[in-house]
Design a protein around this motif. Structure first.
Motif, PDB file in Angstrom:
ATOM      1  N   ARG A 672       0.834  -1.196   0.000  1.00  0.00           N
ATOM      2  CA  ARG A 672       0.000   0.000   0.000  1.00  0.00           C
ATOM      3  C   ARG A 672       0.877   1.256   0.000  1.00  0.00           C
ATOM      4  O   ARG A 672       0.583   2.235  -0.703  1.00  0.00           O
ATOM      5  N   ASN A 673       1.958   1.231   0.775  1.00  0.00           N
ATOM      6  CA  ASN A 673       2.889   2.363   0.777  1.00  0.00           C
ATOM      7  C   ASN A 673       3.542   2.544  -0.577  1.00  0.00           C
ATOM      8  O   ASN A 673       3.722   3.679  -1.049  1.00  0.00           O
ATOM      9  N   GLU A 674       3.881   1.446  -1.195  1.00  0.00           N
ATOM     10  CA  GLU A 674       4.544   1.544  -2.494  1.00  0.00           C
ATOM     11  C   GLU A 674       3.596   2.088  -3.558  1.00  0.00           C
ATOM     12  O   GLU A 674       4.007   2.848  -4.444  1.00  0.00           O
ATOM     13  N   VAL A 675       2.325   1.714  -3.483  1.00  0.00           N
ATOM     14  CA  VAL A 675       1.345   2.263  -4.415  1.00  0.00           C
ATOM     15  C   VAL A 675       1.211   3.767  -4.217  1.00  0.00           C
ATOM     16  O   VAL A 675       1.137   4.537  -5.188  1.00  0.00           O
ATOM     17  N   ASP A 676       1.167   4.205  -2.957  1.00  0.00           N
ATOM     18  CA  ASP A 676       1.095   5.643  -2.692  1.00  0.00           C
ATOM     19  C   ASP A 676       2.279   6.376  -3.302  1.00  0.00           C
ATOM     20  O   ASP A 676       2.118   7.427  -3.945  1.00  0.00           O
ATOM     21  N   ASP A 677       3.477   5.841  -3.097  1.00  0.00           N
ATOM     22  CA  ASP A 677       4.671   6.488  -3.649  1.00  0.00           C
ATOM     23  C   ASP A 677       4.667   6.475  -5.172  1.00  0.00           C
ATOM     24  O   ASP A 677       5.079   7.452  -5.818  1.00  0.00           O
ATOM     25  N   SER A 678       4.212   5.393  -5.764  1.00  0.00           N
ATOM     26  CA  SER A 678       4.189   5.302  -7.226  1.00  0.00           C
ATOM     27  C   SER A 678       3.218   6.303  -7.831  1.00  0.00           C
ATOM     28  O   SER A 678       3.498   6.914  -8.865  1.00  0.00           O
ATOM     29  N   ILE A 679       2.067   6.474  -7.193  1.00  0.00           N
ATOM     30  CA  ILE A 679       1.081   7.430  -7.708  1.00  0.00           C
ATOM     31  C   ILE A 679       1.637   8.845  -7.658  1.00  0.00           C
ATOM     32  O   ILE A 679       1.520   9.618  -8.616  1.00  0.00           O
ATOM     33  N   ARG A 680       2.243   9.189  -6.543  1.00  0.00           N
ATOM     34  CA  ARG A 680       2.793  10.533  -6.424  1.00  0.00           C
ATOM     35  C   ARG A 680       3.970  10.733  -7.379  1.00  0.00           C
ATOM     36  O   ARG A 680       4.161  11.822  -7.919  1.00  0.00           O
ATOM     37  N   GLU A 681       4.733   9.684  -7.595  1.00  0.00           N
ATOM     38  CA  GLU A 681       5.846   9.799  -8.544  1.00  0.00           C
ATOM     39  C   GLU A 681       5.319   9.980  -9.966  1.00  0.00           C
ATOM     40  O   GLU A 681       5.845  10.776 -10.739  1.00  0.00           O
ATOM     41  N   PHE A 682       4.269   9.249 -10.314  1.00  0.00           N
ATOM     42  CA  PHE A 682       3.689   9.385 -11.643  1.00  0.00           C
ATOM     43  C   PHE A 682       3.084  10.769 -11.843  1.00  0.00           C
ATOM     44  O   PHE A 682       3.172  11.331 -12.942  1.00  0.00           O
ATOM     45  N   ARG A 683       2.503  11.317 -10.809  1.00  0.00           N
ATOM     46  CA  ARG A 683       1.920  12.645 -10.898  1.00  0.00           C
ATOM     47  C   ARG A 683       2.948  13.751 -10.695  1.00  0.00           C
ATOM     48  O   ARG A 683       2.592  14.924 -10.725  1.00  0.00           O
ATOM     49  N   ARG A 695       0.537   8.271   9.668  1.00  0.00           N
ATOM     50  CA  ARG A 695      -0.920   8.368   9.792  1.00  0.00           C
ATOM     51  C   ARG A 695      -1.602   7.379   8.854  1.00  0.00           C
ATOM     52  O   ARG A 695      -2.618   6.770   9.199  1.00  0.00           O
ATOM     53  N   ARG A 696      -1.060   7.229   7.668  1.00  0.00           N
ATOM     54  CA  ARG A 696      -1.645   6.278   6.731  1.00  0.00           C
ATOM     55  C   ARG A 696      -1.442   4.842   7.188  1.00  0.00           C
ATOM     56  O   ARG A 696      -2.316   3.994   6.991  1.00  0.00           O
ATOM     57  N   GLU A 697      -0.305   4.552   7.788  1.00  0.00           N
ATOM     58  CA  GLU A 697      -0.071   3.204   8.284  1.00  0.00           C
ATOM     59  C   GLU A 697      -0.969   2.876   9.465  1.00  0.00           C
ATOM     60  O   GLU A 697      -1.322   1.716   9.682  1.00  0.00           O
ATOM     61  N   MET A 698      -1.352   3.894  10.229  1.00  0.00           N
ATOM     62  CA  MET A 698      -2.258   3.653  11.354  1.00  0.00           C
ATOM     63  C   MET A 698      -3.643   3.232  10.878  1.00  0.00           C
ATOM     64  O   MET A 698      -4.348   2.489  11.570  1.00  0.00           O
ATOM     65  N   VAL A 699      -4.057   3.700   9.717  1.00  0.00           N
ATOM     66  CA  VAL A 699      -5.372   3.326   9.169  1.00  0.00           C
ATOM     67  C   VAL A 699      -5.198   2.347   8.008  1.00  0.00           C
ATOM     68  O   VAL A 699      -6.064   2.262   7.136  1.00  0.00           O
ATOM     69  N   ALA A 700      -4.091   1.629   8.003  1.00  0.00           N
ATOM     70  CA  ALA A 700      -3.837   0.700   6.887  1.00  0.00           C
ATOM     71  C   ALA A 700      -4.895  -0.388   6.825  1.00  0.00           C
ATOM     72  O   ALA A 700      -5.264  -0.841   5.741  1.00  0.00           O
ATOM     73  N   SER A 701      -5.399  -0.823   7.976  1.00  0.00           N
ATOM     74  CA  SER A 701      -6.425  -1.867   7.968  1.00  0.00           C
ATOM     75  C   SER A 701      -7.682  -1.394   7.276  1.00  0.00           C
ATOM     76  O   SER A 701      -8.365  -2.168   6.593  1.00  0.00           O
ATOM     77  N   LEU A 702      -8.013  -0.108   7.420  1.00  0.00           N
ATOM     78  CA  LEU A 702      -9.201   0.430   6.768  1.00  0.00           C
ATOM     79  C   LEU A 702      -8.967   0.648   5.278  1.00  0.00           C
ATOM     80  O   LEU A 702      -9.932   0.723   4.502  1.00  0.00           O
ATOM     81  N   ARG A 703      -7.729   0.763   4.860  1.00  0.00           N
ATOM     82  CA  ARG A 703      -7.425   0.948   3.446  1.00  0.00           C
ATOM     83  C   ARG A 703      -7.243  -0.385   2.724  1.00  0.00           C
ATOM     84  O   ARG A 703      -7.436  -0.455   1.517  1.00  0.00           O
ATOM     85  N   ILE A 704      -6.864  -1.425   3.455  1.00  0.00           N
ATOM     86  CA  ILE A 704      -6.617  -2.722   2.837  1.00  0.00           C
ATOM     87  C   ILE A 704      -7.851  -3.614   2.941  1.00  0.00           C
ATOM     88  O   ILE A 704      -8.304  -4.191   1.954  1.00  0.00           O
ATOM     89  N   TYR A1082      -6.960  11.843  -2.117  1.00  0.00           N
ATOM     90  CA  TYR A1082      -7.065  12.431  -3.449  1.00  0.00           C
ATOM     91  C   TYR A1082      -5.931  13.395  -3.754  1.00  0.00           C
ATOM     92  O   TYR A1082      -5.724  13.755  -4.914  1.00  0.00           O
ATOM     93  N   ASP A1083      -5.198  13.844  -2.736  1.00  0.00           N
ATOM     94  CA  ASP A1083      -4.049  14.711  -3.009  1.00  0.00           C
ATOM     95  C   ASP A1083      -2.944  13.975  -3.765  1.00  0.00           C
ATOM     96  O   ASP A1083      -2.049  14.616  -4.332  1.00  0.00           O
ATOM     97  N   ASP A1084      -2.999  12.634  -3.780  1.00  0.00           N
ATOM     98  CA  ASP A1084      -1.975  11.873  -4.486  1.00  0.00           C
ATOM     99  C   ASP A1084      -2.166  11.921  -5.997  1.00  0.00           C
ATOM    100  O   ASP A1084      -1.199  11.771  -6.738  1.00  0.00           O
ATOM    101  N   PHE A1085      -3.398  12.108  -6.449  1.00  0.00           N
ATOM    102  CA  PHE A1085      -3.627  12.047  -7.891  1.00  0.00           C
ATOM    103  C   PHE A1085      -4.355  13.262  -8.435  1.00  0.00           C
ATOM    104  O   PHE A1085      -4.703  13.289  -9.609  1.00  0.00           O
ATOM    105  N   VAL A1086      -4.626  14.261  -7.609  1.00  0.00           N
ATOM    106  CA  VAL A1086      -5.255  15.496  -8.060  1.00  0.00           C
ATOM    107  C   VAL A1086      -4.353  16.651  -7.672  1.00  0.00           C
ATOM    108  O   VAL A1086      -3.954  16.778  -6.510  1.00  0.00           O
ATOM    109  N   ASN A1087      -4.046  17.485  -8.637  1.00  0.00           N
ATOM    110  CA  ASN A1087      -3.192  18.636  -8.394  1.00  0.00           C
ATOM    111  C   ASN A1087      -3.956  19.667  -7.574  1.00  0.00           C
ATOM    112  O   ASN A1087      -5.039  20.117  -7.979  1.00  0.00           O
ATOM    113  N   PRO A1088      -3.464  20.069  -6.407  1.00  0.00           N
ATOM    114  CA  PRO A1088      -4.194  21.052  -5.601  1.00  0.00           C
ATOM    115  C   PRO A1088      -4.375  22.391  -6.307  1.00  0.00           C
ATOM    116  O   PRO A1088      -5.309  23.124  -5.998  1.00  0.00           O
ATOM    117  N   ASP A1089      -3.501  22.734  -7.259  1.00  0.00           N
ATOM    118  CA  ASP A1089      -3.620  24.029  -7.941  1.00  0.00           C
ATOM    119  C   ASP A1089      -4.683  24.011  -9.033  1.00  0.00           C
ATOM    120  O   ASP A1089      -5.070  25.062  -9.525  1.00  0.00           O
TER     121      ASP A1089
END
Length: 1532
Positions: A672-683, A695-704, A1082-1089
């Motif tokens: 899950r961490n690697e997917v997050d990093d890959s998305i941000r790298e692609f964007r 914080r994301r690892e604390m809610v990893a069970s809810l994300r997986i 959504y900040d991982d795949f949507v540009n805040p600007d």
């Protein structure tokens, strides 16, 4: 003109095609070997083509025209190129001969004649050739002059031709003949110049000449050409006096031609009129069904209920006892997986209700308190033990487990060792952060010799590959760099970094050195051979300096930095460094571990420490923080468990499952961490911060595991709490149903990733494709048969319409003849009526013409044909030749007419004057009386029959339709029509009969496809829904579930927080309560600007979760189940066939309902196991004969009240608020074999639908004579959820209601000890042992047997290795230990004490600790604040627990334990243990250490070699992941 243009275009296309083929032949000849002399000749000629270049020029100019003549000319020119050299016999004659053979082969493939032309072509520019051509022309002209002038044009075209002439010569000859013919017809010879000729050879050798005008108009003969030119002059008389006259059409021919044209136009008109009628009568809605979105608000009852948030119809099951509502989809998924892959898992399937009961099982006593047994965990249901062991065996033996088994030991440095898949940009992003302050701008501004800079950078590059716990080489590299560099800033930086250096701990130094090298490489690209301008170098230095300045703000440096320049870097010699490098260590990699690793107090404080502002610091690795080793981890071996050991066993599975789940969950967290990093790298976004990663690892069970991992507004993380509970050695039954489901979900997610399951799915996919193809072929065959049947009916309908038209015409003509003879009196009426149809048609020409003008069978429009088709289908459905459809009022009018006819018949008799007349009058009176009595009760019967017909039509099943039609016929809604010999019937009976025919057709198709469908379903891939309704609600039927169950998944309707829905509005939910799991990042795949498109884009993507797009996470769904026959029928009735989705779903549900009805019919009396009133109710033996009686839906209050008073006082408070039994749910118990297995029962749910009072006839048991009058007792009718009906007595109703309430509410103390899941046995795998031993496989008694067995296996080898044996022999301790286990093995405390006693015995037999000095030498004391931690303190300290090792590793095994602390830790673990699984793991650990001691104390002859000890299981649990093959990244 359009036809001429099309023909011209086609001709041009053929011309291009021929030119392309000519060009290919020319290219092949050009590319032949040694083709130079033929490509361009030095002896050109004006008459002949002598080289290939000339041929190409002619080809480009279009000299070789289209058709046969062009190919012949092209073949001649190609032959001339080579024959010129051959005839001259020059130096290229031999090459020309070989090339000529090749070219002849090219042309022979097209036509052998062309090949002959290539060979026969000769140069004609010589005088001889010219004279030969002139002679040939003279001979041809002579032949032409001798021809007769009266020959036909076609014959003239062939005159003078013979087999030696070519087609082009024939065409030239035909043009000459055409010119002569036109001149004979009064024209001029030059008129032939506007025409062209083409000669073709027909089959049989005949040649035919065809002429074409300039407009490309075709003429078959010269006469046609003359007529086209209006040359009407008669031809010249021939020698024989014959004249070739021009044929002129006469009047008869013209009239016949006009009639044919008129008939053709009339047919076209009729065809166009028929097409127009078909289009007008077509119903567009039949071809274009209504859209589901357009039917959301069509005003129907279903739409109104959906708007109100209600479910229509109300489902039968909305939850299962003990299972949270939000866990139902996960429970269905887990159960479906275990049943579907039962063969793969060697696990016998179980019913869904039994699985839910086992999942929520908690041991309780009859009085409602918790089980107070010595070991309550031993009462785990057998199915749960079997399924967990089966999943564990599947995972462990699969190679995919290598991916996640070492995940809890993984560090970023391990990933870096296998980072060949990582991109350059990702490597740059993962570079180490700055840890030492430096003025980078000043450092880069120093002008140093590039050679010197490269030298000290190369010295520091060696640090990158060194391990931090081998500090000697790192220190030597830094010392060399300081000695080489002339940059004082670099020297100061390296000395400041070396302040944190210490023996076996140089992680911070390595991090600082790597950071400096990376920055210098980035700022000085010219040092590595790149050609970069000075401006680019300056810009790059400026950029690196600015980035470094930002990093310096996050570093806090100690104020006391004095003496940095005076640091003594000498101390460790090279020999010491080499020794340290070879020695190695198990210390953690400080540089690699970017997480907050625990720092022991013994570590010295560094002068420079990273700032704790994690909100700014970016992550450098996707590896999550390592969990603290649990108690189970300490007892497990270093390597992965094997199936041959006792780790995957019925005694140990709860603890091993906890450790396995922990590793799998940690692995998914990393992914899950690697997917997050890959998305941000692609964007191309900045890496997330360390704080955000945590914080994301604390809610990893809810994300997986979003669904079952939902916390329901609770602070307890279900997934991690369940894992920690099992890893700490606690009992499995202490987990809630949701936590148990989380564990199963984790295991099944990993099972789906195994190679074995993937291969099964791939094989199923391939087999499913073939099965689907066969099923599609069968469906096409069925559709073809239906089309053929419909076509036959349409043909019959058209024939009927044509016959009716002919019969009407004959009747009309016959009537006209009868009217005519009344005036003429020429024939009699009898004569006219005796005439047959043919005689009437042949009376005169007008009648015959009118008869021939009658419409044929194909001339009727579609509307007329459809009406007759419908009539034929209705007659076929009724089995009658003619059907008359009536309404209810018409039927009643028919009954009144029939009664009136009887009364008129009675009045016509008058006064009886004989005995026969009196008998007739009596019979008519009896008919009137009987018919009048029937009419009085017929109205109510007809009303109920009409309602039954309507319900049956909506239902659509064969059985229901047949019963409804039968009931309607008994109500006189159909009968024989005496007027036409057919049948009359109500319109609803007609509709029901048509629906019955369609249902029987569907049934036949289903029966034909049953085997193919079963074959397709065996190839499981995923459970597909049956269909969807207009609101996108999906309906499922699981293959292993009861056939009557249909599960529905509905979307919730969102409402505002202020809105308070009613209790029935179960579909209304707020946005917050509908969301489940963690929200999207959504900040991982949507540009805040990108604010203008951000909102719309998010709303669009979130429609995947909910159609409103207002939920940013997974959305809950309302799950419910339909089980009863009534609820399924109502569901089908509410579906609209106009909607394509609902129509398909309706057909699927009808098939399900049909199967349910057939199953209920096949069951017969098997389901009616309580059709009689109980003996207790009557007080004596009674018999209830089956009598059809009506049940009432109300009025059972008194009867139910009397039975409540007789109920048990314990259950009186449950029934006190229930006034009536109608509509209540009951839980029925049935013992299939009460004689042999009275404790094995089956439970089913049902609903009470009606009641009645029924008379029973008691009999005297002694003499069998009835002595008591018949008694009336209440009988209740219930509808089973699985289909069918039962009749229950009052006592059974009360017991069933009480049982249902207790089961649904989990009433304290209610336990179904005879439920099927309790008696479950796995006959496929038997992982818990034999069937009789399975329930006690996790009891202390089973562990006691295992203790005795393992002690017997190890005692004799140990006995032979010691001289001081206080365990066996005369001491008798061993025998007493065995006796105590046999006598008290049922006690958990006794077994635990027995394990500790066995450990003490083995400890003494292996020698214990020999001396105090040796004991101290073997104890690596962990010092904290100057003190020493005991073994017990080490166990409860999270920091020191990382260094605990209880396994006997390496080659120097001196006893049972490697240190006294290890023994103390083990004894503490066993002392505080609460479950048998921990004791079993402890036993296995002792046996492994004893076996290691036995192997190391063997004689040198049998002692294993060194290579045998280098396996993965004996290199240490911290270093195991670093060994080759011990750790494998999932990318590989």
């Amino acid at each position: 003109m359009a036809d001429d243009a099309a023909e011209a275009a086609e001709k041009e296309a053929r011309r291009k095609k021929h030119r392309k083929r000519m060009n290919k032949i020319l290219v092949r000849a050009w590319n032949l070997p040694d083709a130079g002399p033929f490509q361009e000749t030095s002896h050109p000629s004006e008459n002949d083509v002598r080289d290939l270049t000339g041929v190409g020029k002619n080809l480009d100019k279009g000299v070789y025209g289209h058709g046969r003549s062009g190919w012949e000319l092209f073949a001649k020119d190609m032959g001339l190129v080579y024959n010129w050299h051959i005839i001259r016999k020059g130096k290229h004659a031999s090459i020309a001969s070989s090339h000529l053979d090749e070219v002849v082969g090219y042309f022979a493939k097209i036509d052998p004649i062309l090949g002959d032309l290539v060979v026969q072509s000769k140069p004609i520019d010589t005088a001889d050739s010219t004279s030969r051509m002139n002679s040939s022309s003279a001979n041809k002209r002579k032949i032409n002059s001798d021809e007769s002038t009266d020959a036909s044009p076609k014959k003239k075209a062939n005159v003078g031709t013979n087999g030696s002439m070519t087609l082009s010569q024939r065409e030239k000859r035909a043009m000459e003949l055409l010119a002569s013919y036109l001149e004979e017809r009064g024209g001029e010879r030059r008129q032939s110049e506007i025409f062209t000729c083409k000669v073709v050879q027909r089959p049989g050798g005949r040649f035919e000449s065809i002429f074409f005008s300039a407009e490309n108009k075709r003429f078959k003969s010269m006469a046609d050409v003359a007529r086209f030119l209006n040359l009407d002059k008669d031809p010249v008389k021939s020698q024989g006096g014959g004249i070739k006259s021009s044929s002129r059409p006469n009047k008869v021919t013209v009239k016949r031609k006009l009639k044919r044209e008129l008939d053709k136009l009339m047919k076209l008109k009729a065809k166009a009129a028929k097409a127009l009628d078909d289009h007008s009568s077509d119903n567009l809605f039949d071809h274009y069904p209504s859209s589901a979105s357009l039917m959301w608000d069509d005003g129907s009852r279903l739409c109104r209920a959906h708007k109100a948030g209600m479910i229509m119809p109300r489902s039968d099951i909305e939850s299962l006892p003990g299972i949270p509502t939000h866990c139902i989809p996960d429970m269905l998924m887990v159960w479906d997986f275990l049943c579907t892959f039962s063969r793969t898992l060697s696990l016998e399937p179980i019913e869904l209700d039994d699985f839910a009961s086992a999942l929520s099982f908690r041991p309780m006593t009859e009085n409602g308190s918790k089980c107070v047994d010595d070991q309550p965990q031993s009462t785990i249901p057998v199915y749960l033990s079997e399924c967990h062991i089966a999943l564990l065996r599947l995972l462990v033996k699969d190679q995919s487990s290598d991916f996640w088994w070492w995940s809890v030991l993984e560090t970023p440095e391990m990933v870096e060792q296998e980072d060949e898949y990582i991109s350059t940009r990702y490597k740059k992003r993962r570079s180490a952060p700055a840890v030492v302050k430096i003025d980078m701008e000043a450092l880069l501004s120093v002008d140093e010799d590039p050679f010197v800079t490269r030298k000290w950078l190369q010295a520091l590059e060696d640090v990158r590959t060194r391990k931090p716990d081998i500090s000697g080489p790192i220190k030597n590299a830094v010392r060399s760099a300081i000695a080489v560099t002339t940059n004082q800033h670099v020297k100061l930086y390296l000395k400041k970094a070396m302040r944190s250096w210490k023996t076996k701990s140089a992680g911070l130094v390595k991090r600082a050195v790597v950071w400096l090298v990376d920055r210098l490489r980035e700022a000085r690209p010219e040092l590595w051979g790149r050609h970069v301008s000075h401006d680019e170098i300056a810009e790059q230095k400026k950029l690196v300096a600015s980035e470094a300045a930002l990093e310096m703000d996050n570093i806090v440096e100690d104020a006391d930095v004095d003496g940095v320049s005076d640091m003594n870097l000498d101390g460790d010699s090279d020999e010491e460094s080499d020794f340290e490098e070879d020695e190695g260590s198990d210390n953690e990699d400080e540089y690699a571990d970017q997480t907050d690793a625990p720092i022991l107090p013994s570590n010295q404080a560094c002068s420079v420490t990273p700032n704790q502002n994690d909100e700014i610091t970016s992550v450098t690795s996707f590896v999550p923080m390592k969990p603290v080793p649990s108690v189970v981890d300490l007892l497990l071996p270093p390597g992965k468990p094997l199936l041959q050991t006792d780790l995957v066993h019925a005694l140990t599975w709860p603890s091993v499952i906890g450790a396995t789940s922990c590793r799998i969950f940690h692995w998914y967290k990393r992914r899950r961490n690697e997917v997050d990093d890959s998305i941000r790298e692609f964007r191309q976004l900045q890496p997330i911060s360390v704080a955000e990663r945590r914080r994301r690892e604390m809610v990893a069970s809810l994300r997986i595991l979003s669904e079952c991992g939902d916390q329901l507004d609770s602070n307890i993380n279900l997934v991690e709490s369940a894992i920690n509970h099992l890893c700490d050695g606690n009992g499995y039954l202490d987990l809630s149903a949701a936590q148990r489901l989380c564990i199963l979900r984790i295991l099944i997610e990993a099972a789906y990733d195994t190679h074995h399951v993937q291969s099964i799915i791939e094989d199923n996919f391939k087999a499913r494709i073939n099965a689907v193809k066969a099923l599609d072929a069968e469906e096409r065959r069925a559709k073809k048969a239906a089309r053929e049947e419909l076509t036959a009916i349409e043909t019959a309908a058209r024939e009927r319409l044509a016959n009716e038209a002919r019969e009407a015409f004959i009747d009309k003509k016959r009537q006209e003849l009868i009217e005519d003879i009344k005036d003429t009196q020429e024939y009699s009426v009898e004569f006219i009526e005796s005439l047959n149809d043919d005689d009437i048609i042949d009376l005169d020409d007008d009648t015959k013409a009118e008869y021939e003008a009658l419409p044929s069978a194909d001339s009727f429009n579609k509307g007329e044909v459809n009406a007759v088709v419908k009539m034929i289908q209705e007659e076929t459905a009724f089995g009658a030749e003619q059907l008359t459809v009536l309404t209810l009022s018409e039927i009643e009018k028919r009954d009144e007419d029939y009664l009136k006819s009887l009364q008129d018949e009675l009045e016509s008799f008058g006064q009886p004057d004989s005995r026969e007349a009196s008998a007739k009058i009596d019979r008519v009176r009896q008919k009137i009386i009987k018919f009048t009595d029937q009419i009085q009760t017929l109205s109510e019967d007809r009303r109920s029959a009409i309602e039954a017909l309507k319900d049956a039509i909506e239902d659509g099943t064969v059985r229901t339709l047949r019963n409804a039609i039968k009931e309607a016929k008994l109500s006189r809604l159909s009968g024989d029509d005496e007027e036409n010999g057919g049948v009359w019937a109500l319109d609803l009976i007609r509709d029901a009969s048509l629906e019955l025919k369609n249902a029987e057709g569907r049934k036949r198709v289903t029966e034909a496809q049953k085997d193919l469908v079963a074959k397709r379903n065996k190839c499981f891939i995923r459970t597909e829904p049956l269909g969807m309704d207009r609101y996108q609600s999906r309906f499922f039927h699981f293959d292993h579930d009861k056939r009557s169950r249909i599960w529905s998944e509905r979307n919730y309707i969102l409402h505002n927080e202020d809105f308070v829905p009613s209790n029935d509005a179960v579909l209304f939910k707020s946005t917050q309560s509908t969301s489940i799991g963690a929200p999207d990042k959504y900040d991982d795949f949507v540009n805040p600007d990108d604010s203008p498109c951000r909102k719309s884009f998010l709303a669009f993507t979130r429609q995947e979760y909910h159609h409103t797009g207002e939920i940013a996470s997974l959305a809950r769904h309302h799950w419910s189940c339909y089980t009863t026959d009534r609820s399924l029928r109502i569901l089908i009735k509410n579906l609209d066939g106009k909607c394509a989705h609902e129509n398909a779903l309706k057909e699927q549900l009808k098939e399900t309902l049909e199967n349910l009805a057939l199953a209920a019919a096949d069951a017969g009396n098997d389901v009616n196991y309580s059709n009689a009133v109980s003996q207790e109710d009557a007080g004596l033996d009674i018999t209830v004969p089956f009598v059809k009686a009506d049940f009432f839906s109300t009025g059972d209050e008194d009867a139910f009240f009397q039975e409540k008073n007789r109920a048990s006082r314990v259950d009186a408070h449950i029934l006190q608020d229930i006034p009536s039994a109608i509509g209540r749910r009951v839980r029925l118990r049935r013992a299939p074999d009460p004689g042999r297995a009275p404790d094995d029962a089956e439970y089913s749910m049902a609903t009470i639908t009606g009641w009645k009072m029924e008379k029973v006839h008691p009999s005297n048991s002694s003499n069998g004579v009835a002595s008591v009058e018949a008694a009336s007792l209440p009988i209740w009718k219930v509808g089973l959820d699985d289909g069918g009906e039962l009749h229950l007595s009052a006592r059974e109703v009360v017991e069933g209601i009480v049982r249902a309430i207790k089961w649904l509410t989990e009433y304290p103390g209610y336990v179904e000890h005879d439920a099927p899941f309790v008696s479950y046995r796995n006959n496929l795998g038997r992982f818990c042992g034999r069937a009789v031993e399975a329930p006690s496989s996790l009891t202390p008694q089973a562990l006691a047997k295992q203790l005795i067995k393992r002690e017997q296996d190890l005692y004799m080898p140990l006995k032979n290795r010691t001289f001081d044996n206080n365990w066996g022999g005369k001491a008798g301790a061993r025998q007493a230990w065995v006796s105590s286990l046999k006598d008290c093995g049922h006690s958990f405390d006794a077994v635990r004490d027995g394990l500790l006693t066995l450990e003490n015995a083995f400890f003494d037999l292996t020698g214990g600790f020999v001396t105090v000095e040796e004991k101290k030498e073997d104890e690596p004391a962990a010092r904290t604040n100057g003190g020493t931690l005991s073994g017990k303190d080490l166990l409860y300290d999270d920091v020191s627990r990382f260094d605990i090792e209880l396994e006997s590793l390496g080659h120097d095994v001196k006893g049972l334990w490697n240190s006294s602390d290890a023994r103390e830790i083990f004894k503490e673990i066993i002392r505080v243990s609460k479950t048998v699984s921990i004791l079993a793991l402890g036993l296995d650990l002792i046996c492994r250490n004893v076996q290691a001691y036995i192997d190391r104390t063997k004689s040198s002859v049998v002692q294993p070699t060194v290579t045998e000890h280098t396996s993965l299981a004996y290199v240490g649990r911290r270093r195991a992941a670093m060994q080759p093959g011990g750790y494998t990244d999932f990318f590989r």
